[in-house]
Write an enzyme that holds these catalytic residues in place. Sequence first.
Site, PDB file in Angstrom:
ATOM      1  N   ALA A 134      74.336 108.116  97.597  1.00  0.00           N
ATOM      2  CA  ALA A 134      74.022 108.918  96.569  1.00  0.00           C
ATOM      3  C   ALA A 134      73.981 110.543  97.064  1.00  0.00           C
ATOM      4  O   ALA A 134      74.616 111.237  96.382  1.00  0.00           O
ATOM      5  CB  ALA A 134      72.628 108.602  95.804  1.00  0.00           C
ATOM      6  N   TYR A 135      73.176 110.742  97.879  1.00  0.00           N
ATOM      7  CA  TYR A 135      72.985 111.867  98.588  1.00  0.00           C
ATOM      8  C   TYR A 135      74.276 112.597  98.815  1.00  0.00           C
ATOM      9  O   TYR A 135      74.787 113.724  98.639  1.00  0.00           O
ATOM     10  CB  TYR A 135      72.103 111.801  99.559  1.00  0.00           C
ATOM     11  N   ALA A 136      75.307 111.785  99.829  1.00  0.00           N
ATOM     12  CA  ALA A 136      76.354 112.240 100.133  1.00  0.00           C
ATOM     13  C   ALA A 136      77.239 112.428  98.939  1.00  0.00           C
ATOM     14  O   ALA A 136      77.880 113.416  99.257  1.00  0.00           O
ATOM     15  CB  ALA A 136      76.910 111.057 100.949  1.00  0.00           C
ATOM     16  N   THR A 138      76.770 113.638  96.199  1.00  0.00           N
ATOM     17  CA  THR A 138      76.254 114.807  95.416  1.00  0.00           C
ATOM     18  C   THR A 138      76.742 116.204  96.557  1.00  0.00           C
ATOM     19  O   THR A 138      77.204 117.290  95.884  1.00  0.00           O
ATOM     20  CB  THR A 138      74.719 115.219  95.351  1.00  0.00           C
ATOM     21  N   LYS A 139      76.661 115.954  97.649  1.00  0.00           N
ATOM     22  CA  LYS A 139      77.039 117.097  98.715  1.00  0.00           C
ATOM     23  C   LYS A 139      78.335 117.230  98.792  1.00  0.00           C
ATOM     24  O   LYS A 139      79.094 118.249  99.181  1.00  0.00           O
ATOM     25  CB  LYS A 139      76.410 116.583 100.223  1.00  0.00           C
TER      26      LYS A 139
END
Length: 220
Positions: A134-136, A138-139
């Site tokens: 999820a974090y990856a 968005t980035k």
Amino acid sequence: MARALADSGADVCIWGTNKEKNNLAEKALAGPKNKVVALQCDVSDEEQVENAFGETLRIFEKVDSCFANAGAGGGAPFHEFPTETWKRVMAINLDGTFFTFRAAAKHMIERDQGGRLIGTSSTSAIHGAARNEAYAATKGAMIAMIRGLSVELARYGITANSIIPGWIETAMTAKRVGDEKFEDRVMKRVPLRRWGQPEDFAGLAIYLASDASSYQTGEE
């Protein structure tokens, strides 16, 4: 980054969700030659972003550079990843950057004196990491957004660049700092063999906010 800009004489407006931390930031960064204000804002909320940007302009009259730095993580096995967590990470990291940059770009275009958009991405956008999808996501999306902005906004003298930190010692990584097993595996792959520190980004912030970077855009 905010401290470096303030120390260089820039007026600084910080947005944060924690009122107490905002007050501490104002006191820590205020100097005799510059103004520092911290406003309460949840960047995942479109209306709050619009209101906070309007208040920023009311106080400072202009915004020369805009740093999208708010971020949230959320680790879990992918096959068990909660939908609510996925949506929260997307809302803060990606929607928040969109809302913030949209408000800043509109102002910079109308003002017609150029500007700087700087987004804090992550090496997770490039290197795979378990339980970090999820974090990856968005980035990685932030990098793609900024590349598009660099092309679209160049005609207005507005640059857009991404910062891609690696393993930095912050509140987000506190659980990993001092973890011997983790550090033994990870720090061997870091060229400088140490955790990055927030102050390592001071000079980069000044460079990207200044005319020194006026011909650099669309870069990570």
